[in-house]
Design an enzyme around this catalytic site. Sequence first.
Site, mmCIF file in Angstrom:
data_model
loop_
_atom_site.group_PDB
_atom_site.id
_atom_site.type_symbol
_atom_site.label_atom_id
_atom_site.label_comp_id
_atom_site.label_asym_id
_atom_site.label_seq_id
_atom_site.Cartn_x
_atom_site.Cartn_y
_atom_site.Cartn_z
ATOM 1 N N LYS A 184 28.967 -106.580 -75.925
ATOM 2 C CA LYS A 184 27.871 -105.960 -75.185
ATOM 3 C C LYS A 184 28.335 -104.561 -74.780
ATOM 4 O O LYS A 184 29.051 -104.368 -73.804
ATOM 5 C CB LYS A 184 27.533 -106.785 -73.935
ATOM 6 C CG LYS A 184 26.329 -106.242 -73.189
ATOM 7 C CD LYS A 184 26.736 -105.825 -71.794
ATOM 8 C CE LYS A 184 25.696 -105.039 -71.082
ATOM 9 N NZ LYS A 184 25.523 -103.664 -71.585
ATOM 10 N N GLY A 237 35.157 -101.991 -66.703
ATOM 11 C CA GLY A 237 34.067 -101.328 -65.994
ATOM 12 C C GLY A 237 34.397 -101.192 -64.522
ATOM 13 O O GLY A 237 35.564 -101.098 -64.131
ATOM 14 N N SER A 238 33.350 -101.190 -63.713
ATOM 15 C CA SER A 238 33.521 -100.915 -62.283
ATOM 16 C C SER A 238 34.035 -102.151 -61.538
ATOM 17 O O SER A 238 33.884 -103.288 -61.996
ATOM 18 C CB SER A 238 32.187 -100.476 -61.696
ATOM 19 O OG SER A 238 31.251 -101.521 -61.822
ATOM 20 N N VAL A 241 31.086 -104.790 -60.451
ATOM 21 C CA VAL A 241 30.598 -105.660 -61.522
ATOM 22 C C VAL A 241 31.732 -106.565 -62.009
ATOM 23 O O VAL A 241 31.539 -107.753 -62.245
ATOM 24 C CB VAL A 241 30.010 -104.826 -62.684
ATOM 25 C CG1 VAL A 241 29.584 -105.733 -63.823
ATOM 26 C CG2 VAL A 241 28.833 -104.001 -62.204
ATOM 27 N N GLY A 242 32.918 -105.991 -62.131
ATOM 28 C CA GLY A 242 34.059 -106.781 -62.621
ATOM 29 C C GLY A 242 34.325 -108.000 -61.766
ATOM 30 O O GLY A 242 34.550 -109.103 -62.273
ATOM 31 N N GLU A 259 39.572 -104.908 -66.638
ATOM 32 C CA GLU A 259 40.178 -103.578 -66.466
ATOM 33 C C GLU A 259 39.192 -102.762 -65.644
ATOM 34 O O GLU A 259 38.076 -102.507 -66.092
ATOM 35 C CB GLU A 259 40.437 -102.909 -67.819
ATOM 36 C CG GLU A 259 41.534 -103.547 -68.629
ATOM 37 C CD GLU A 259 42.895 -103.529 -67.964
ATOM 38 O OE1 GLU A 259 43.083 -102.765 -66.999
ATOM 39 O OE2 GLU A 259 43.756 -104.305 -68.395
ATOM 40 N N CYS A 293 39.062 -93.823 -66.163
ATOM 41 C CA CYS A 293 39.649 -94.715 -65.164
ATOM 42 C C CYS A 293 41.032 -94.229 -64.770
ATOM 43 O O CYS A 293 41.507 -94.495 -63.673
ATOM 44 C CB CYS A 293 39.724 -96.129 -65.717
ATOM 45 S SG CYS A 293 40.518 -96.191 -67.321
ATOM 46 N N GLN A 340 24.940 -90.516 -62.063
ATOM 47 C CA GLN A 340 26.340 -90.124 -61.857
ATOM 48 C C GLN A 340 26.404 -88.749 -61.209
ATOM 49 O O GLN A 340 27.224 -88.498 -60.330
ATOM 50 C CB GLN A 340 27.091 -90.097 -63.188
ATOM 51 C CG GLN A 340 27.516 -91.450 -63.686
ATOM 52 C CD GLN A 340 28.559 -92.089 -62.783
ATOM 53 O OE1 GLN A 340 28.374 -93.224 -62.357
ATOM 54 N NE2 GLN A 340 29.630 -91.388 -62.472
ATOM 55 N N GLU A 390 37.136 -94.322 -55.745
ATOM 56 C CA GLU A 390 37.085 -93.709 -57.071
ATOM 57 C C GLU A 390 35.791 -92.906 -57.188
ATOM 58 O O GLU A 390 34.709 -93.486 -57.263
ATOM 59 C CB GLU A 390 37.112 -94.800 -58.149
ATOM 60 C CG GLU A 390 37.082 -94.233 -59.554
ATOM 61 C CD GLU A 390 36.935 -95.291 -60.640
ATOM 62 O OE1 GLU A 390 36.009 -96.114 -60.544
ATOM 63 O OE2 GLU A 390 37.742 -95.286 -61.577
#
Length: 488
Positions: A184, A237-238, A241-242, A259, A293, A340, A390
Site C-alpha cells: 500500500k 511513516g508517522s 499512525v505507526g 520505522e 526521517c 504539509q 519532528e
Amino acid sequence: MSDSVLEAPTRPELANYVGGEWAPARNGRTYQKHNPANPSEVVGEFPSSGEEDVAASVEAAAKAFPGWSDTPAAGRAAVLMRAADAIEARVEEMAADMTREMGKPLREARMESARTAAIFRYFAGEAWRPKGELYEQAATGSALYTLRRPLGVVGLITPWNFPAAIPAWKMAPALVYGNSVVLKPAQEAPLTSLHLTAALDEAGLPAGVLNVVIGRGSEVGTPLVVHPKVRAISFTGSVTVGRQVRDEATALGKRVQLELGGQNPLIVTADADLGRAVEAAYAGAFWSAGQKCTATRRIYVEAPVYDEFRQRLLARIASGKVGDPTDPETEVGPLVNEQQLNDVLEAIDQGKREGGRVLTGGERVDEESYLVAPTLFEGVADDAMLSRAEVFGPVTSLYRFDTLDEAIERANAVEFGLSASIFTNSLEATQAFVKRLEAGLLHVNSQTAGADVHVPFGGIKGSGFGPHEQGRAALEFYTEVVTVYQDV
Ligand code: NAD
C-alpha cells in the site's frame, strides 16, 4: 508483460496491480494527485481503493505463495536481477515522475531511483547466503539445524518521502525470501512505486506474488493490517499512525515492524573541520526540503566555534539553490502538499512564539509552489517544541554547548532515536558519541541522512519497533525460524 505503467496517470484503471493485472478500484472511485511545484497541474488520477481491493489482493497473494515459496531462491533472485535492469532502463522517467508527484529535487530523485536497482541486486544476493545454522543432537549426534522459512502474505505500508527506496527495501527482501506481498504505497506518491511494480512485472514476476493497492490509509491500510491472511506488516511513516498499526496488528498476533520519525541531532566540536560540518548541516537539514526521517533538526556547536559556524552556515544557506525541483541544480524544492506547507508554517510560528529567533528563512517564498525558505532558528529552549517534535520541513535550530557530556545529554533528551552525527577530530569524542548517543544510526563526520543497502537501517526509542530493515537484518523480519531434529 502488462501495459506500460507510464500510461497509468491518464488511465486510472491501470493503477492498482492485483493478481498480475492492472486494475481499477472496485468501487470505481479515483482521486487526483497534484504537482506540489505547480499545484494546478494534475499529475494523475489514481484509484481510491477500498477493503474489497485489499481482499482481492490478499487472496491473489495467498494463492501465489505456495508456488513462489517453492521456487528455488536463485530463481526468485533472477527475477529481482531482471527487475533491477528494468529499473535502470527507466531511472530518468521514474525520477521525473517522483519530482512531479512529490516535489523531490531531480538530483536527489535520480539518486534514489538508481539506488533501488542496487537494493534489488543486493537482495538478489541473499539467495546465496545461509538461511540457517547446523548443530548436532546432544544424545545421538544426528543433524539438528535451524531453517528460516518465509512467512506467507506480508503487508507493506509506505510513506511518500522516499517513494522508491522504501517500497524497494521492503519488497526486495520480502520477495527473495519467498513471501508474497500486498503493497500500500502513500497516496501522495503512488506513481513512483508503480515504476517498481512495472519493473517487476517486466521481469516476469508470477501473477499474484506482488499486489499494489492505492488509496487512503484508513480505507486500504487498516483492512490490510487486520486481514486474517496477512501474517506480518512492515510500516514506515508517522509515529501516530505507526503506533495505531502496531496496536491493531499485535492484538491480532501479527508480526510488526515500524520505522517512524526522528528528531536528529548533529554535534560539532571545536576541533572539527567546519567546512565539512557546514556542508553536512545544510544537506542534512534542507535537502528534500527537510522531509526525511533522518533530517538534521538540531545542531549543537561547541562555544568557541559557534559564531564562526553560524556565519558560515548562513552563507551556505544564502548560496543554496531553492526553487524549481525539475532544475537539476536545485537543492531545496517544495513541500509535498498544502497540508504539509501549513503545518510547517504553523510550526515556525510556534517556534517564534516560544522564544526562538529566525536567523534566515521562516516563510513561504512562492505564491504557487509549496516552497518554504531554508529556515535556521537560534535561541530555541531545550523544552520548546522545535527541540522535541519532528517538524517535517526545511527547519533546523542552532544550539551552543560547553562540554561534550552536556551536548550528548541534550542530544538524547527526546523521545526519538533514529539518527545522529558528530563532526570532530577527537577520538575520545568519537568514542563517547558512539557509546552513548541514543540513535540507531550514528554518523562520524558525515550528515545524519543516508543509508547503505547492506547494513541495518532503523531507529531505537520512539523511532522504531521490531527488527531493523535492510542488510541481513531484513532476514529477521521476513522469515521465521524452525528447528529441525533430523534422524536417519
Ligand atoms: P503517514 O504515517 O501519514 O503515512 C504512512 C503510510 O501509512 C501511508 O501509506 C498512509 O496512507 C498509511 N496510513 C495512514 N493511516 C493509516 C491507518 N490508519 N492504517 C494503516 N495505514 C495508514 O506518514 P507520511 O506522512 O506518509 O510520512 C512521513 C512520516 O514518515 C514522517 O514522520 C517520517 O519521519 C516518517 N518516515 C520514517 C522513516 C524511517 O525509516 N524511520 C522513513 C521515512 C519516513
